[in-house]
Structure formats: structure tokens, C-alpha cells
Design a protein around this motif. Structure first.
Motif, PDB file in Angstrom:
ATOM      1  N   SER A  30       0.848  -1.188   0.000  1.00 59.08           N
ATOM      2  CA  SER A  30       0.000   0.000   0.000  1.00 59.08           C
ATOM      3  C   SER A  30       0.885   1.239   0.000  1.00 59.08           C
ATOM      4  O   SER A  30       1.808   1.360   0.810  1.00 59.08           O
ATOM      5  CB  SER A  30      -0.907  -0.012   1.228  1.00 59.08           C
ATOM      6  OG  SER A  30      -1.715   1.134   1.253  1.00 59.08           O
TER       7      SER A  30
ATOM      8  N   HIS B  70      -3.456  11.415  -6.252  1.00 60.53           N
ATOM      9  CA  HIS B  70      -2.618  10.228  -6.369  1.00 60.53           C
ATOM     10  C   HIS B  70      -1.433  10.496  -7.284  1.00 60.53           C
ATOM     11  O   HIS B  70      -1.512  11.288  -8.215  1.00 60.53           O
ATOM     12  CB  HIS B  70      -3.422   9.037  -6.879  1.00 60.53           C
ATOM     13  CG  HIS B  70      -4.509   8.650  -5.936  1.00 60.53           C
ATOM     14  ND1 HIS B  70      -4.245   8.102  -4.701  1.00 60.53           N
ATOM     15  CD2 HIS B  70      -5.850   8.765  -6.010  1.00 60.53           C
ATOM     16  CE1 HIS B  70      -5.377   7.883  -4.072  1.00 60.53           C
ATOM     17  NE2 HIS B  70      -6.363   8.284  -4.841  1.00 60.53           N
TER      18      HIS B  70
ATOM     19  N   GLU C 224       2.619   6.420  -5.953  1.00 55.30           N
ATOM     20  CA  GLU C 224       2.165   5.251  -5.179  1.00 55.30           C
ATOM     21  C   GLU C 224       1.112   4.443  -5.926  1.00 55.30           C
ATOM     22  O   GLU C 224       0.889   3.288  -5.617  1.00 55.30           O
ATOM     23  CB  GLU C 224       1.638   5.692  -3.804  1.00 55.30           C
ATOM     24  CG  GLU C 224       0.259   6.298  -3.788  1.00 55.30           C
ATOM     25  CD  GLU C 224       0.182   7.700  -4.337  1.00 55.30           C
ATOM     26  OE1 GLU C 224      -0.951   8.186  -4.534  1.00 55.30           O
ATOM     27  OE2 GLU C 224       1.234   8.328  -4.578  1.00 55.30           O
ATOM     28  N   ARG C 225       0.477   5.026  -6.935  1.00 57.49           N
ATOM     29  CA  ARG C 225      -0.528   4.325  -7.726  1.00 57.49           C
ATOM     30  C   ARG C 225       0.057   3.717  -8.998  1.00 57.49           C
ATOM     31  O   ARG C 225      -0.652   3.109  -9.766  1.00 57.49           O
ATOM     32  CB  ARG C 225      -1.663   5.277  -8.105  1.00 57.49           C
ATOM     33  CG  ARG C 225      -2.618   5.570  -6.970  1.00 57.49           C
ATOM     34  CD  ARG C 225      -3.592   4.400  -6.797  1.00 57.49           C
ATOM     35  NE  ARG C 225      -4.503   4.592  -5.708  1.00 57.49           N
ATOM     36  CZ  ARG C 225      -5.767   4.967  -5.830  1.00 57.49           C
ATOM     37  NH1 ARG C 225      -6.261   5.233  -7.016  1.00 57.49           N
ATOM     38  NH2 ARG C 225      -6.529   5.077  -4.778  1.00 57.49           N
ATOM     39  N   GLN C 226       1.348   3.890  -9.222  1.00 59.41           N
ATOM     40  CA  GLN C 226       1.981   3.348 -10.421  1.00 59.41           C
ATOM     41  C   GLN C 226       2.586   1.973 -10.132  1.00 59.41           C
ATOM     42  O   GLN C 226       3.749   1.713 -10.404  1.00 59.41           O
ATOM     43  CB  GLN C 226       3.034   4.321 -10.955  1.00 59.41           C
ATOM     44  CG  GLN C 226       2.438   5.609 -11.463  1.00 59.41           C
ATOM     45  CD  GLN C 226       3.463   6.533 -12.070  1.00 59.41           C
ATOM     46  OE1 GLN C 226       4.595   6.146 -12.341  1.00 59.41           O
ATOM     47  NE2 GLN C 226       3.079   7.769 -12.279  1.00 59.41           N
TER      48      GLN C 226
END
Length: 131
Positions: free
Chosen positions: A9, A110, A113-115
Motif C-alpha cells: 500500500s 494520487h 504510489e498508484r503506479q
């Protein structure tokens, strides 16, 4: 404690403002207090470290100022990173508005961290913990 955690996460940077009330459209509210601190998936890793559990960050880090702050916070807690690849964006952010009664409101953007991709997961150099 045996075992450990691989945290996937992502880490965002929390931009925390303590306010008296939410602003109405067009209104300016002055914050009573302000700080920037790692949040998101970072919070679970802090909890694990407080329990002396081994933890490794397997999520993505970016290349901007927030990513540098996140990497510094990980290093301060001796939390290794399992990823060698860096995302092409900075870490995301979360504006946290804290009301006097403790209730929180959030505005999130975002970023790195979302890649998280299959290629990222395949490239992880993470320890194998026995459970």
C-alpha cells in the motif's frame, strides 16, 4: 515476534491543517496548526516497527520532493525498500482538514504510489518471511 510484512500500500504525503470549520465556497479559513508527514501505507509500517516486526516497503516511490521525504522517513525507521525502479511522478498527497472535534476531511491527489505494475512486482527484491 516472528514473521514480517511486505507493505504494498503506497505512501502519500499528508498535508495536515487543523481548522475551526470547513470553508464555504470563496471563504478563507486560517489553520491553527500545520504539518507535512508521511501517511497512507506508511502508517501500517510504523505500527509494525513499534511492535518490532520486520517490515519492507514494496510499493512505489517517485522522483520528486514528496518521494524524497517518504524515502527519508523510511530510512529513519530502518525500513528497507524492495523496489529498485522509481516511478516517473512524485508521491501523491492528501490534504487532511482536522476539525476541533477530531473529525477529518480529505482531499487526495494520487501519484507514484498508484503506479504499481506487474513489472514492478516482478522486480521486487523482498525478503521471504517464515510464518
Amino acid at each position: 515476534m516472528s514473521g514480517g510484512f511486505l507493505q504494498l500500500s503506497g505512501i502519500v504525503m499528508d498535508i495536515v491543517h487543523r481548522i475551526d470549520h470547513l470553508p464555504q465556497p470563496g471563504e478563507e479559513v486560517e489553520a491553527r496548526d500545520f504539518m507535512i508527514t508521511p501517511g497512507g501505507g506508511f502508517n501500517a509500517m510504523v505500527a509494525a516497527r513499534r511492535l518490532n516486526a520486520p517490515v519492507t516497503y514494496g510499493g512505489t516511490l517517485g522522483t520528486g520532493n514528496f518521494a524524497a521525504m517518504a524515502a527519508h522517513a523510511l530510512a529513519e525507521l530502518n525500513i528497507p525498500t524492495a523496489a529498485t525502479m522509481r516511478a516517473t511522478a512524485d508521491q501523491g498527497s492528501c490534504v487532511v482538514l482536522v476539525h476541533p472535534n477530531g473529525e477529518r476531511s480529505f482531499i487526495t491527489h494520487h501519484g507514484a504510489e498508484r503506479q504499481l505494475s506487474t513489472a514492478h512486482l516482478d522486480a521486487l527484491d523482498a525478503p521471504r518471511y517464515a510464518y
